[in-house]
Write a protein that holds these residues in place. Structure first.
Motif, PDB file in Angstrom:
ATOM      1  N   ARG A  58      51.457  49.042  31.079  1.00 46.65           N
ATOM      2  CA  ARG A  58      52.532  49.155  32.067  1.00 46.65           C
ATOM      3  C   ARG A  58      52.012  49.794  33.347  1.00 46.65           C
ATOM      4  NH1 ARG A  58      54.929  52.739  34.435  1.00 46.65           N
ATOM      5  NH2 ARG A  58      54.091  54.370  33.134  1.00 46.65           N
ATOM      6  N   TRP A  59      51.208  50.842  33.194  1.00 41.89           N
ATOM      7  CA  TRP A  59      50.604  51.530  34.332  1.00 41.89           C
ATOM      8  C   TRP A  59      49.702  50.582  35.121  1.00 41.89           C
ATOM      9  CZ3 TRP A  59      45.292  52.621  34.776  1.00 41.89           C
ATOM     10  CH2 TRP A  59      44.940  53.491  35.808  1.00 41.89           C
ATOM     11  N   LEU A  60      48.877  49.836  34.399  1.00 44.62           N
ATOM     12  CA  LEU A  60      47.969  48.884  35.045  1.00 44.62           C
ATOM     13  C   LEU A  60      48.755  47.823  35.805  1.00 44.62           C
ATOM     14  CD1 LEU A  60      45.084  47.817  35.490  1.00 44.62           C
ATOM     15  CD2 LEU A  60      45.343  46.533  33.350  1.00 44.62           C
ATOM     16  N   GLN A  61      49.795  47.288  35.188  1.00 47.12           N
ATOM     17  CA  GLN A  61      50.602  46.266  35.854  1.00 47.12           C
ATOM     18  C   GLN A  61      51.303  46.846  37.086  1.00 47.12           C
ATOM     19  OE1 GLN A  61      50.523  43.114  35.333  1.00 47.12           O
ATOM     20  NE2 GLN A  61      51.986  42.691  36.935  1.00 47.12           N
ATOM     21  N   ASP A  62      51.762  48.069  36.994  1.00 48.90           N
ATOM     22  CA  ASP A  62      52.432  48.711  38.125  1.00 48.90           C
ATOM     23  C   ASP A  62      51.464  48.890  39.302  1.00 48.90           C
ATOM     24  OD1 ASP A  62      54.502  49.889  39.562  1.00 48.90           O
ATOM     25  OD2 ASP A  62      54.324  51.834  38.560  1.00 48.90           O
ATOM     26  N   ILE A  63      50.243  49.349  39.018  1.00 47.66           N
ATOM     27  CA  ILE A  63      49.264  49.521  40.101  1.00 47.66           C
ATOM     28  C   ILE A  63      48.902  48.167  40.701  1.00 47.66           C
ATOM     29  CG2 ILE A  63      46.878  50.167  40.625  1.00 47.66           C
ATOM     30  CD1 ILE A  63      47.196  52.537  38.833  1.00 47.66           C
ATOM     31  N   ARG A  64      48.726  47.154  39.857  1.00 46.13           N
ATOM     32  CA  ARG A  64      48.406  45.812  40.369  1.00 46.13           C
ATOM     33  C   ARG A  64      49.508  45.309  41.305  1.00 46.13           C
ATOM     34  NH1 ARG A  64      46.257  43.004  34.822  1.00 46.13           N
ATOM     35  NH2 ARG A  64      44.056  43.513  35.097  1.00 46.13           N
ATOM     36  N   GLU A  65      50.731  45.492  40.876  1.00 48.28           N
ATOM     37  CA  GLU A  65      51.864  45.040  41.692  1.00 48.28           C
ATOM     38  C   GLU A  65      51.917  45.805  43.016  1.00 48.28           C
ATOM     39  OE1 GLU A  65      56.688  45.078  41.338  1.00 48.28           O
ATOM     40  OE2 GLU A  65      55.540  44.664  39.521  1.00 48.28           O
ATOM     41  N   ARG A  66      51.714  47.097  42.954  1.00 49.31           N
ATOM     42  CA  ARG A  66      51.737  47.912  44.175  1.00 49.31           C
ATOM     43  C   ARG A  66      50.590  47.541  45.119  1.00 49.31           C
ATOM     44  NH1 ARG A  66      55.410  51.852  44.154  1.00 49.31           N
ATOM     45  NH2 ARG A  66      56.362  52.399  42.185  1.00 49.31           N
ATOM     46  N   LEU A  67      49.401  47.305  44.563  1.00 51.32           N
ATOM     47  CA  LEU A  67      48.268  46.915  45.401  1.00 51.32           C
ATOM     48  C   LEU A  67      48.520  45.545  46.035  1.00 51.32           C
ATOM     49  CD1 LEU A  67      45.474  47.943  46.322  1.00 51.32           C
ATOM     50  CD2 LEU A  67      44.500  46.513  44.505  1.00 51.32           C
ATOM     51  N   SER A  68      49.105  44.651  45.277  1.00 48.93           N
ATOM     52  CA  SER A  68      49.442  43.331  45.815  1.00 48.93           C
ATOM     53  C   SER A  68      50.449  43.460  46.960  1.00 48.93           C
ATOM     54  CB  SER A  68      50.010  42.451  44.707  1.00 48.93           C
ATOM     55  OG  SER A  68      50.449  41.224  45.226  1.00 48.93           O
ATOM     56  N   ASN A  69      51.480  44.258  46.757  1.00 50.43           N
ATOM     57  CA  ASN A  69      52.479  44.481  47.816  1.00 50.43           C
ATOM     58  C   ASN A  69      51.861  45.171  49.026  1.00 50.43           C
ATOM     59  OD1 ASN A  69      54.623  43.297  46.444  1.00 50.43           O
ATOM     60  ND2 ASN A  69      55.218  45.210  45.475  1.00 50.43           N
ATOM     61  N   LEU A  70      50.963  46.116  48.760  1.00 53.78           N
ATOM     62  CA  LEU A  70      50.282  46.815  49.852  1.00 53.78           C
ATOM     63  C   LEU A  70      49.511  45.820  50.709  1.00 53.78           C
ATOM     64  CD1 LEU A  70      49.193  49.364  51.321  1.00 53.78           C
ATOM     65  CD2 LEU A  70      47.375  49.408  49.595  1.00 53.78           C
ATOM     66  N   TYR A  71      48.730  44.976  50.082  1.00 52.00           N
ATOM     67  CA  TYR A  71      47.933  44.028  50.864  1.00 52.00           C
ATOM     68  C   TYR A  71      48.767  42.919  51.479  1.00 52.00           C
ATOM     69  CZ  TYR A  71      43.450  46.111  50.793  1.00 52.00           C
ATOM     70  OH  TYR A  71      42.416  46.962  51.066  1.00 52.00           O
ATOM     71  N   LYS A  72      49.891  42.624  50.901  1.00 47.65           N
ATOM     72  CA  LYS A  72      50.803  41.681  51.562  1.00 47.65           C
ATOM     73  C   LYS A  72      51.270  42.280  52.889  1.00 47.65           C
ATOM     74  CE  LYS A  72      55.116  41.501  50.538  1.00 47.65           C
ATOM     75  NZ  LYS A  72      56.411  41.402  49.896  1.00 47.65           N
ATOM     76  N   GLN A  73      51.651  43.553  52.852  1.00 45.06           N
ATOM     77  CA  GLN A  73      52.104  44.226  54.068  1.00 45.06           C
ATOM     78  C   GLN A  73      50.950  44.432  55.056  1.00 45.06           C
ATOM     79  OE1 GLN A  73      55.193  45.008  55.098  1.00 45.06           O
ATOM     80  NE2 GLN A  73      55.905  43.931  53.273  1.00 45.06           N
ATOM     81  N   ILE A 104      53.821  50.373  53.933  1.00 44.60           N
ATOM     82  CA  ILE A 104      52.403  50.525  53.594  1.00 44.60           C
ATOM     83  C   ILE A 104      52.118  51.949  53.137  1.00 44.60           C
ATOM     84  CG2 ILE A 104      50.091  50.657  54.638  1.00 44.60           C
ATOM     85  CD1 ILE A 104      50.923  48.117  56.273  1.00 44.60           C
ATOM     86  N   MET A 105      52.628  52.926  53.860  1.00 42.93           N
ATOM     87  CA  MET A 105      52.384  54.326  53.488  1.00 42.93           C
ATOM     88  C   MET A 105      53.026  54.649  52.138  1.00 42.93           C
ATOM     89  SD  MET A 105      50.282  55.413  55.564  1.00 42.93           S
ATOM     90  CE  MET A 105      50.175  56.982  54.752  1.00 42.93           C
ATOM     91  N   ALA A 152      38.206  41.936  55.644  1.00 44.50           N
ATOM     92  CA  ALA A 152      38.017  41.130  54.436  1.00 44.50           C
ATOM     93  C   ALA A 152      37.160  41.874  53.410  1.00 44.50           C
ATOM     94  CB  ALA A 152      37.381  39.788  54.788  1.00 44.50           C
ATOM     95  N   GLU A 153      36.126  42.587  53.868  1.00 49.28           N
ATOM     96  CA  GLU A 153      35.278  43.354  52.953  1.00 49.28           C
ATOM     97  C   GLU A 153      36.059  44.494  52.302  1.00 49.28           C
ATOM     98  OE1 GLU A 153      32.000  44.524  55.432  1.00 49.28           O
ATOM     99  OE2 GLU A 153      31.013  42.560  55.257  1.00 49.28           O
ATOM    100  N   LEU A 154      36.896  45.168  53.080  1.00 54.78           N
ATOM    101  CA  LEU A 154      37.723  46.243  52.523  1.00 54.78           C
ATOM    102  C   LEU A 154      38.716  45.697  51.496  1.00 54.78           C
ATOM    103  CD1 LEU A 154      38.355  48.363  55.735  1.00 54.78           C
ATOM    104  CD2 LEU A 154      37.096  49.091  53.685  1.00 54.78           C
ATOM    105  N   LYS A 155      39.293  44.560  51.816  1.00 57.70           N
ATOM    106  CA  LYS A 155      40.244  43.931  50.890  1.00 57.70           C
ATOM    107  C   LYS A 155      39.529  43.549  49.595  1.00 57.70           C
ATOM    108  CE  LYS A 155      43.718  40.266  50.797  1.00 57.70           C
ATOM    109  NZ  LYS A 155      44.371  39.200  51.593  1.00 57.70           N
ATOM    110  N   GLN A 156      38.364  42.939  49.730  1.00 62.13           N
ATOM    111  CA  GLN A 156      37.595  42.547  48.549  1.00 62.13           C
ATOM    112  C   GLN A 156      37.160  43.772  47.750  1.00 62.13           C
ATOM    113  OE1 GLN A 156      37.282  39.499  47.250  1.00 62.13           O
ATOM    114  NE2 GLN A 156      36.420  40.623  45.534  1.00 62.13           N
ATOM    115  N   ALA A 157      36.794  44.849  48.424  1.00 65.35           N
ATOM    116  CA  ALA A 157      36.405  46.083  47.733  1.00 65.35           C
ATOM    117  C   ALA A 157      37.580  46.644  46.927  1.00 65.35           C
ATOM    118  CB  ALA A 157      35.904  47.118  48.733  1.00 65.35           C
ATOM    119  N   ALA A 158      38.777  46.598  47.504  1.00 62.06           N
ATOM    120  CA  ALA A 158      39.966  47.080  46.787  1.00 62.06           C
ATOM    121  C   ALA A 158      40.252  46.207  45.574  1.00 62.06           C
ATOM    122  CB  ALA A 158      41.174  47.112  47.720  1.00 62.06           C
ATOM    123  N   PHE A 159      40.169  44.900  45.760  1.00 64.08           N
ATOM    124  CA  PHE A 159      40.432  44.001  44.642  1.00 64.08           C
ATOM    125  C   PHE A 159      39.349  44.140  43.564  1.00 64.08           C
ATOM    126  CE2 PHE A 159      43.273  40.684  46.980  1.00 64.08           C
ATOM    127  CZ  PHE A 159      44.182  41.693  47.262  1.00 64.08           C
ATOM    128  N   GLY A 160      38.107  44.342  43.985  1.00 67.23           N
ATOM    129  CA  GLY A 160      37.030  44.569  43.022  1.00 67.23           C
ATOM    130  C   GLY A 160      37.238  45.858  42.239  1.00 67.23           C
TER     131      GLY A 160
END
Length: 177
Positions: A58-73, A104-105, A152-160
């Motif tokens: 649940r924690w992992l899914q929550d962080i994934r969702e938040r990171l996805s929303n963060l990068y969408k914004q 974002i914040m 793009a490198e920062l985004k890829q680093a976050a996703f990695g």
């Protein structure tokens, strides 16, 4: 004398039978009690492991969702910054940027609070999120200067980092540690 000895033999046999039944019953009770105790410990461990695994996922899914929303914004905000500004749209654009910045914040703060900086994979994700915030601040301050490659490198680093965090979490779930 034979009746007395028969009675004695019968009494001894009866006493031995009663003693044997009591000993067998007591042994069965003690074994059943030990098995129930072992079963309870095993079931408790199984339930705890299931609870830990469920909460980690649940924690992992929550962080994934938040990171996805963060990068969408972040993507929306970065692309909006890159658009040419006209004098009439400046107030509307600033209002949009303010709303996005607030979201974002909120996401950054929640992600940061959900991570344990003592764990390398989690610290890496936290640091990457902080780096992208610094990048966006620079983009705001230096209007008209955009480094798409760095973004793009920062985004890829976050996703990695998120991928490595997910791999570690799944490893822990599989080993129930």
């Amino acid at each position: 004398m034979s009746t007395g000895s028969s009675t004695l033999v019968a009494l001894i046999s009866a006493a031995a039978g009663i003693f044997g039944a009591l000993a067998g019953g007591l042994a069965s009770y003690l074994l059943a009690r030990q098995k129930a105790k072992t079963d309870l410990e095993l079931e408790t461990k199984r339930l705890q492991a299931n609870l830990v695994a469920t909460e980690r996922l649940r924690w992992l899914q929550d962080i994934r969702e938040r990171l996805s929303n963060l990068y969408k914004q972040l993507d929306l905000q970065y692309n909006l910054l890159k658009r040419p500004m006209t004098s009439g749209s400046n107030a509307t654009t600033q209002q949009q940027l303010d709303v996005m910045s607030s979201e974002i914040m909120e996401q950054c703060n929640m992600i940061t609070l959900m991570l344990n900086p003592a764990k390398p994979d989690q610290a890496e994700l936290r640091d990457t999120v902080q780096q992208v915030l610094k990048f966006m601040l620079t983009a705001f301050q230096q209007t008209g200067v955009f480094n798409d490659t760095e973004y793009a490198e920062l985004k890829q680093a976050a996703f990695g980092a998120m991928t490595r965090l997910g791999i570690e979490t799944w490893r822990q779930v599989k080993t129930l540690s």
